[in-house]
Design an enzyme around this catalytic site. Structure first.
Site, PDB file in Angstrom:
ATOM      1  N   THR A 105       4.675   4.980   6.484  1.00 23.13           N
ATOM      2  CA  THR A 105       3.577   5.739   7.106  1.00 23.13           C
ATOM      3  C   THR A 105       4.119   7.340   7.565  1.00 23.13           C
ATOM      4  O   THR A 105       3.215   8.127   7.506  1.00 23.13           O
ATOM      5  CB  THR A 105       2.917   4.954   8.204  1.00 23.13           C
ATOM      6  OG1 THR A 105       2.146   3.935   7.491  1.00 23.13           O
ATOM      7  CG2 THR A 105       1.523   5.825   8.729  1.00 23.13           C
TER       8      THR A 105
ATOM      9  N   THR B 263       6.580   0.728   9.383  1.00 27.72           N
ATOM     10  CA  THR B 263       6.513  -0.059  10.532  1.00 27.72           C
ATOM     11  C   THR B 263       6.425  -1.470  10.346  1.00 27.72           C
ATOM     12  O   THR B 263       6.868  -2.350  10.925  1.00 27.72           O
ATOM     13  CB  THR B 263       5.474   0.372  11.526  1.00 27.72           C
ATOM     14  OG1 THR B 263       4.177   0.236  10.859  1.00 27.72           O
ATOM     15  CG2 THR B 263       5.566   1.621  12.176  1.00 27.72           C
ATOM     16  N   ASP B 264       5.976  -1.719   8.985  1.00 27.73           N
ATOM     17  CA  ASP B 264       5.645  -3.049   8.732  1.00 27.73           C
ATOM     18  C   ASP B 264       6.617  -4.044   8.527  1.00 27.73           C
ATOM     19  O   ASP B 264       6.684  -5.311   9.052  1.00 27.73           O
ATOM     20  CB  ASP B 264       4.901  -3.166   7.533  1.00 27.73           C
ATOM     21  CG  ASP B 264       3.260  -2.735   7.800  1.00 27.73           C
ATOM     22  OD1 ASP B 264       2.840  -2.800   8.908  1.00 27.73           O
ATOM     23  OD2 ASP B 264       2.658  -2.413   6.981  1.00 27.73           O
TER      24      ASP B 264
HETATM   25  C1  SIN Z   1       3.415   1.774   8.610  1.00 25.59           C
HETATM   26  O1  SIN Z   1       4.476   2.434   8.311  1.00 25.59           O
HETATM   27  O2  SIN Z   1       2.948   1.807   9.766  1.00 25.59           O
HETATM   28  C2  SIN Z   1       2.805   0.926   7.429  1.00 25.59           C
HETATM   29  C3  SIN Z   1       3.229   1.273   6.315  1.00 25.59           C
HETATM   30  C4  SIN Z   1       4.741   0.704   6.013  1.00 25.59           C
HETATM   31  O3  SIN Z   1       5.195  -0.104   6.690  1.00 25.59           O
HETATM   32  O4  SIN Z   1       5.218   1.396   5.235  1.00 25.59           O
END
Ligand code: SIN
Length: 330
Positions: free
Chosen positions: A18, A101-102
Site C-alpha cells: 500500500t 502490511t498484510d
Molecule cells: C497494505 O500494504 O496495507 C496492504 C496491501 C499489502 O499488504 O501489500
C-alpha cells in the site's frame, strides 16, 4: 565478519504494498491498487529525508512490486539475497525494505531466520509500510519512511525490525493487529522495541539478536528451483471435526504432498478431540504437526506427552515458515 570501514549508504529495497499504492481519488483509503509506484519515486516524495540521512547516500532497488497478500517464496529468496549482497558492502550502513502490511510479519520473520548472523548483528534491516496509499490526502508512508531511515541510521541498531506509526517492532514479534488504522502493528506480549520521536529513537529494549541455532537456516539451504515443502495451517474451533486435515492427507495430482501442518489451537494450543485424532493420523502419515494458538497474545507452553511439537512464541504464520525452513534443512 563485517569490517569497521566508514559506512555511507542506505539501500532501500522496494517490494510493493500500500505504501506504493494509488487510488482514483485522494479521499479513498481502501479502494486502491497496491504496488503501483516505484520505490525511487516514493522516496522522492519524502521532503524531510535529507535531514535524517545525515549525509548518507540513498540507493534504491526494486526487488518486487506486489500486493503482499500475493507474496511468493521466490520473492523472499531474491529479497534475502539482495539484503545479503548490500549489507556485505562496507559502505552500506543499513537496508530499508518497503513492504505491504498484510504479510510484513512473515517476511520479517523469514529474514530474521535466514540472514547471516555476522551481517545482522552488525547492521539493521528495517521493514516499513503504510496503511494508506501514496495517493491519499494524508498518506502515512512518507513519515514511516523517514522513521525507518532514522532507525536504520541510529548508532547500534541492528537485526531485523519493522517500523510503522512511530513504533519499532522486532522481526520476531511484529504482528498486524488492525485492519485499517495507521497504527496497525503490535509486538504482542514482548512489547515494542522502540519509538521514533521526531527523528530520535527511544529504545525500550535491546535490538534483536540474530537467530542462531534455534531455527536458523542458511540462505544456501533454501530451495531455489524446487517447490518448498508444503505446510498448511488449520484452526481449532467449535465443532471442528478434522475433515479438512483428512482431506489434505489424500494425494492429489500436481499438488505437492503435505509435509507439515501448523494448528492454530484454542488457548494454549488445545484441540477439539476430533481434530486431534485427525492430526494424529497426519503424524502417522509422516506429516510434522506443530501446535500453535489462535490467541493473539501469549506463547504456547509445552504439555506433557503431546505427540505434536509446539510453536513456543511463534504465531501460526511464523510457525509455518519455521516449519518449512526446518523441513528444507533436513
Ligand atoms: C497494505 O500494504 O496495507 C496492504 C496491501 C499489502 O499488504 O501489500
Amino acid at each position: 565478519m563485517v569490517s569497521d570501514q566508514i559506512s555511507k549508504k542506505v539501500v532501500v529495497l522496494g517490494t510493493g504494498g500500500t505504501i506504493a499504492g494509488t487510488a482514483q481519488s485522494a479521499s479513498d483509503n481502501i479502494g486502491y491498487t497496491a504496488a503501483q509506484v516505484g520505490v525511487a519515486q516514493l522516496l522522492d516524495g519524502v521532503p524531510g529525508l535529507p535531514a535524517v540521512l545525515q549525509g548518507h547516500d540513498l540507493c534504491t532497488e526494486q526487488v518486487a512490486q506486489v500486493d503482499s497478500k500475493d507474496m511468493r517464496f521466490d520473492i523472499w529468496l531474491a529479497l534475502a539475497q539482495r539484503v545479503v549482497h548490500h549489507l556485505a558492502q562496507a559502505e552500506v550502513s543499513a537496508v530499508v525494505i518497503t513492504h505491504g502490511t498484510d504479510t510484513l510479519e512473515e517476511t520479517a520473520y523469514f529474514l530474521h531466520a535466514v540472514l547471516p548472523q555476522d551481517l545482522i548483528s552488525a547492521k539493521p534491516v528495517v521493514l516499513t509500510c503504510a496503511m494508506r496509499p501514496a495517493s491519499a490526502l494524508n498518506p502515512d508512508g512518507p513519515q514511516n519512511l523517514m522513521d525507518a531511515v532514522t532507525v536504520a541510521l541510529t548508532p547500534g541498531s541492528h537485526g531485523v525490525v519493522a517500523v510503522c506509526a512511530g513504533t519499532v517492532h522486532g522481526g520476531l514479534d511484529v504482528q498486524k493487529a488492525h485492519t485499517y488504522k495507521v497504527d496497525a502493528f503490535t509486538s504482542g506480549d514482548a512489547g515494542p522495541l522502540a519509538y521514533v520521536e521526531e527523528a530520535q529513537v527511544r529504545l525500550l529494549r535491546k535490538w534483536p539478536l540474530a537467530q542462531v541455532n534455534k531455527g536458523h537456516v542458511a540462505i544456501k539451504d533454501i530451495l531455489k528451483d524446487e517447490v518448498w515443502p508444503r505446510v498448511e495451517i488449520v484452526m481449532n474451533y467449535a465443532g471442528c471435526d478434522g475433515q479438512v486435515v483428512l482431506a489434505m492427507l489424500q494425494p492429489r495430482d500436481s499438488v505437492a504432498p503435505l509435509r507439515g501442518l501448523v494448528v492454530a489451537g484454542t488457548g494454549n494450543g488445545t484441540l477439539h478431540h476430533d481434530l486431534e485424532r485427525a492430526l494424529r493420523q497426519a503424524v502417522q502419515s509422516g506429516v510434522k504437526v506443530v501446535r500453535s494458538t489462535r490467541c493473539a497474545n501469549g506463547r504456547v507452553l509445552p504439555v506433557a506427552d503431546s505427540e505434536f511439537a509446539h510453536s513456543e512464541d511463534l504465531s501460526p504464520v511464523k510457525a509455518r515458515i519455521a516449519l518449512m525452513l526446518g523441513l528444507m534443512s533436513r
